[in-house]
Design a protein around this motif. Sequence first.
Motif, PDB file in Angstrom:
ATOM      1  N   GLN A 171       0.853  -1.199   0.000  1.00  0.00           N
ATOM      2  CA  GLN A 171       0.000   0.000   0.000  1.00  0.00           C
ATOM      3  C   GLN A 171       0.886   1.245   0.000  1.00  0.00           C
ATOM      4  O   GLN A 171       0.591   2.239  -0.660  1.00  0.00           O
ATOM      5  CB  GLN A 171      -0.924   0.052   1.231  1.00  0.00           C
ATOM      6  N   ILE A 172       1.970   1.175   0.760  1.00  0.00           N
ATOM      7  CA  ILE A 172       2.872   2.327   0.859  1.00  0.00           C
ATOM      8  C   ILE A 172       3.588   2.535  -0.474  1.00  0.00           C
ATOM      9  O   ILE A 172       3.704   3.656  -0.978  1.00  0.00           O
ATOM     10  CB  ILE A 172       3.868   2.127   2.029  1.00  0.00           C
ATOM     11  N   PHE A 173       4.051   1.417  -1.054  1.00  0.00           N
ATOM     12  CA  PHE A 173       4.708   1.472  -2.362  1.00  0.00           C
ATOM     13  C   PHE A 173       3.765   2.068  -3.416  1.00  0.00           C
ATOM     14  O   PHE A 173       4.183   2.853  -4.266  1.00  0.00           O
ATOM     15  CB  PHE A 173       5.138   0.047  -2.750  1.00  0.00           C
ATOM     16  N   ASN A 174       2.504   1.725  -3.300  1.00  0.00           N
ATOM     17  CA  ASN A 174       1.529   2.183  -4.298  1.00  0.00           C
ATOM     18  C   ASN A 174       0.878   3.512  -3.939  1.00  0.00           C
ATOM     19  O   ASN A 174      -0.203   3.821  -4.415  1.00  0.00           O
ATOM     20  CB  ASN A 174       0.460   1.109  -4.502  1.00  0.00           C
ATOM     21  N   SER A 175       1.509   4.282  -3.055  1.00  0.00           N
ATOM     22  CA  SER A 175       0.952   5.581  -2.672  1.00  0.00           C
ATOM     23  C   SER A 175       1.975   6.684  -2.863  1.00  0.00           C
ATOM     24  O   SER A 175       3.168   6.439  -2.861  1.00  0.00           O
ATOM     25  CB  SER A 175       0.556   5.599  -1.195  1.00  0.00           C
ATOM     26  N   TRP A 176       1.498   7.869  -2.976  1.00  0.00           N
ATOM     27  CA  TRP A 176       2.341   9.066  -3.006  1.00  0.00           C
ATOM     28  C   TRP A 176       1.699  10.086  -2.093  1.00  0.00           C
ATOM     29  O   TRP A 176       0.521   9.997  -1.752  1.00  0.00           O
ATOM     30  CB  TRP A 176       2.473   9.629  -4.425  1.00  0.00           C
ATOM     31  N   TYR A 177       2.474  11.074  -1.663  1.00  0.00           N
ATOM     32  CA  TYR A 177       1.954  12.089  -0.774  1.00  0.00           C
ATOM     33  C   TYR A 177       1.597  13.316  -1.574  1.00  0.00           C
ATOM     34  O   TYR A 177       2.446  13.894  -2.246  1.00  0.00           O
ATOM     35  CB  TYR A 177       2.984  12.446   0.298  1.00  0.00           C
ATOM     36  N   ASP A 178       0.347  13.674  -1.502  1.00  0.00           N
ATOM     37  CA  ASP A 178      -0.126  14.847  -2.231  1.00  0.00           C
ATOM     38  C   ASP A 178      -0.104  16.035  -1.278  1.00  0.00           C
ATOM     39  O   ASP A 178      -0.938  16.132  -0.381  1.00  0.00           O
ATOM     40  CB  ASP A 178      -1.553  14.575  -2.736  1.00  0.00           C
ATOM     41  N   PRO A 179       0.848  16.938  -1.437  1.00  0.00           N
ATOM     42  CA  PRO A 179       0.962  18.039  -0.469  1.00  0.00           C
ATOM     43  C   PRO A 179      -0.257  18.953  -0.476  1.00  0.00           C
ATOM     44  O   PRO A 179      -0.576  19.538   0.544  1.00  0.00           O
ATOM     45  CB  PRO A 179       2.215  18.805  -0.916  1.00  0.00           C
ATOM     46  N   GLU A 180      -0.935  19.028  -1.606  1.00  0.00           N
ATOM     47  CA  GLU A 180      -2.125  19.880  -1.640  1.00  0.00           C
ATOM     48  C   GLU A 180      -3.257  19.293  -0.825  1.00  0.00           C
ATOM     49  O   GLU A 180      -3.915  19.982  -0.059  1.00  0.00           O
ATOM     50  CB  GLU A 180      -2.590  20.111  -3.079  1.00  0.00           C
ATOM     51  N   ALA A 181      -3.465  17.995  -0.991  1.00  0.00           N
ATOM     52  CA  ALA A 181      -4.502  17.338  -0.201  1.00  0.00           C
ATOM     53  C   ALA A 181      -4.001  17.106   1.227  1.00  0.00           C
ATOM     54  O   ALA A 181      -4.786  16.834   2.130  1.00  0.00           O
ATOM     55  CB  ALA A 181      -4.887  16.008  -0.847  1.00  0.00           C
ATOM     56  N   GLY A 182      -2.688  17.174   1.415  1.00  0.00           N
ATOM     57  CA  GLY A 182      -2.120  16.931   2.743  1.00  0.00           C
ATOM     58  C   GLY A 182      -2.246  15.497   3.176  1.00  0.00           C
ATOM     59  O   GLY A 182      -2.325  15.201   4.363  1.00  0.00           O
ATOM     60  N   LYS A 183      -2.268  14.582   2.204  1.00  0.00           N
ATOM     61  CA  LYS A 183      -2.388  13.173   2.574  1.00  0.00           C
ATOM     62  C   LYS A 183      -1.896  12.246   1.472  1.00  0.00           C
ATOM     63  O   LYS A 183      -1.656  12.682   0.342  1.00  0.00           O
ATOM     64  CB  LYS A 183      -3.833  12.844   2.918  1.00  0.00           C
ATOM     65  N   ALA A 184      -1.770  10.972   1.822  1.00  0.00           N
ATOM     66  CA  ALA A 184      -1.351   9.967   0.858  1.00  0.00           C
ATOM     67  C   ALA A 184      -2.508   9.634  -0.069  1.00  0.00           C
ATOM     68  O   ALA A 184      -3.667   9.622   0.344  1.00  0.00           O
ATOM     69  CB  ALA A 184      -0.891   8.707   1.589  1.00  0.00           C
TER      70      ALA A 184
END
Length: 958
Positions: A171-184
């Motif tokens: 799940q972590i590998f398949n996620s990125w952090y979107d700074p605008e949304a403030g979340k993964a």
Amino acid sequence: MSETNPATAAEPAEVAPHRYTAALAAEIEARWQDFWDENGTYEAPNPSGDLAGDPELAARPKKFIMDMFPYPSGAGLHVGHPLGYIATDVYARHQRMTGHNVLHTLGFDAFGLPAEQFAVQTGTHPRVSTEANMANMKAQLRRLGLGHDKRRSFATIDPEYYKWTQWIFLQIFNSWYDPEAGKARPVTELVAQFESGEREVPGGRAWSELSAVERADLLSEYRLAYASDAPVNWCPGLGTVLANEEVTADGRSERGNFPVFKARLRQWNMRITAYADRLLDDLDGLDWPEAIKMQQRNWIGRSEGARVDFPVDGEAITVFTTRQDTLFGATYMVLAPEHPLVEKFTPAAWPEGTREAWTGGHATPAEAVAAYRAQAASKSDVERQAEAKDKTGVFTGVFATNPVNGERIPVFIADYVLMGYGTGAIMAVPAHDSRDFAFARAFDLPMRCVVEPTDGRSTDPAEWDDAFAAYDAELINSSGDDVSLDGLGVVEAKARVTAWLAENGIGEGTVNYRLRDWLFSRQRYWGEPFPIVYDEDGVAHALPESMLPLELPEVEDYSPRTFDPDDADTQPETPLSRNEDWVDVTLDLGDGPKKYRRETNTMPNWAGSCWYELRYLDPHNDEKLVDPAIEQYWMGPREGMPHGGVDLYVGGQEHAVLHLLYARFWSKILFDLGYVSSAEPFHKLFNQGMIQAFVYRDSRGIAVPAAEVEERDGAYWYQGEKVSRVLGKMGKSLKNAVTPDEICAEYGADTLRLYEMAMGPLDVSRPWDTRAVVGQYRLLQRLWRNIVDEATGEVTVVDEQADDDTLRALHKAIDGVRQDLEGMRFNTAIAKITELNNHLTKTGGPVARSVAEPLVLMVAPLAPHIAEELWRRLGHTDSVVHQDFPVADPAYVVDETVTCVVQIKGKVKARLEVPPSVSEEELEKIALADERVVAALGGAGVRKVIVRAPKLVNIVPA
Ligand code: ANZ
């Protein structure tokens, strides 16, 4: 101590047949432990299962109580280890008796180095030794009567468990952090943005034009788990990469003393830095010791400052500074020796203006830089950061321009600037930074005071002994053609200059963190395999969930390959990589069968403890990480717990940062992705103290077996030789370990539990003293004797009303013990129980049932076996574990009063009935307000009041 045991020595030759002895305790304890196991007494019902059909149960508030789970070491437990486990058990039992649905269990954190090293030495499979160790520890813990829900226990090495550790990794590998949304967010959403053009592909090409490798590389820049070439501590002699903590100050391996090299190796990382702000901010909502929060804040190390560009030869050196207000005082610059610009700059010859001291005695800048770089490479970061006064460095041969005033300032390399922090380059302000001050003194560099000293010193740094580094002062000497800061305070000056930098494209305000991404791979066998395979182009692919767990393969040799210790150009070869059948596989990942190579690193031993609280909730789920309803019930946010989490987490202070930070990080990702409702794993944290023990050493400083030391005339002797004694850690290596097994055999588990809880406040360290254990044994013997006839075994309680004195003692004890157990003040709870029990012993005669029963209930959380036994003997058929904790009758709790005499000029004018605990101020007020006193004073003022609370007030009128 080699003296006869005082407890057994005190035992009469003819022991009464029904006396509470170690033998009777052993019999009682074993019997009830079996009963509890057979009846599932400590099993906690879940909302969607057992609770669904039981509205009464479902209405109960919950308490999820957890210990930091143990590593199953081959040495087994000593009495220090269970301190926290006993404490959580007492607390959990009290919570059960006060109407809570309690979840309390214990698993094992069982991957790790010791088992692997044992395997390397003996060829025993780590699973075999680990399981033997677990069996041993489980038996030791069971002997203590801990009320764990055993259905919920597991070990991190169970494939059914690490299947989910691997799943979370994916799940972590398949996620990125979107700074605008403030979340993964899922990486698929990022890909969609690139495809649609909503997000630009760097370089301006279309997503569809990128090759598979280019796409993979681009996504790698975003993924929360990513492989990258990271500088790591490579130790060829051990064949493995080491953590910073495993490298000595002189750059060698702590284990084996081999050279360690900084090498760039492809490693897995976790992008914990993306969560830096949330990890900081959410600390505020947690009920943790302030010291631990502080350590986490420092570890994350958020600094607000600015990036500033200093032009040099058509390039720019970008620095990070937290004191942009001092720009006018920047009189030279420093790059980290490894800084990539250094090679670009170095001119062929020393330029004009170079001073002798700057060259290090070298003929050219290139020589000086090369020599200095070699010297710096052999030092660890810790050494380089040490506040040593003698600063070293060399001039690079170039000058940069200070953008605020156009001054030419020399650029140095020096090892006090680290590559891994900020931008790896600084502007040096020697007047206001101590490190720069020391360096400037050593290299005879100019200094300019730009912040006016507030401590009486002059504004000429030549007269100073150290930098002036204050914040509440005014700027001076800071006017240029374009910007002036003179007269501003530090805070305003920072804001002014930052705005000016931004307007002119020279820099910007920025936040920097000390926190680094988490190096997540190890070259070891005994860890979770990565659920990752590489295709022929080297692109990493996630295994589908259906292929989990990816089990650890059997190997012949558990050790990583070692090399010539001095050969820095070697590469690690992991134990898993030698297993070709396992490594090279043909898989169908959705586009037909293809050849892949498996990742052969394993996860670090922190991985398994990053999410184990969730597995306790729903330990046999093989469909989902955790059932959402169950997670919501036990961990979801509620009043006072804004982010949710475990209600109480108890463990040692040594886990202040790494484990607790990693677990928080994983929680936040799982929360962002919608798998859990709690964004924090542990709402309340409590650190228990340590049980210390005396260490005895002979004249050579070698520890001698503590149990064989004799005390004579205030000195300590071992085999005729005088030995020294200091308080230290308890452990096998110091030959002072006492095992719970020994103490249980001698007195029983209830005595051990009471002793550990009575030793002092739980968060304070305390010295173990085997000779003092008997005190708690005697308490239990007196308790037993107050209820059971030692000669006949008959219960002696009577159904008569107790006298007022006894009722007062009882209800005061109930009131106090209840509060103490709730507040985890177990030592004072025991003191109150002891007091009540002594009162009963002193009063003599049979004890009233109405007193005996609540007494037994109060003892139950602390000494559950004897309480269960007495409860049954008192005629009850239900377990004491689920009884209601007694509630004090307020009528008996109010303090008795004492008579206070009030005198005016030495004559008694009034008698007051006051509580014995009344304070002096309170008593003075009561006395002066008394109408008899007011009348006697007859309007005269008061000159002086002498108060001796609670018995006397003497008033001297004016
Ligand atoms: C100029 C200055 C003037 C600074 C002054 C301090 C005081 P924290 O607060 O820990 O973030 N610095 C920046 N990068 C560095 C590196 N890679 N290695 C060593 N030192 C570095 O520290 C930030 C300050 O540490 C920065 O602000 C910089 O020095 C230094 F009166 O810039 B300062």
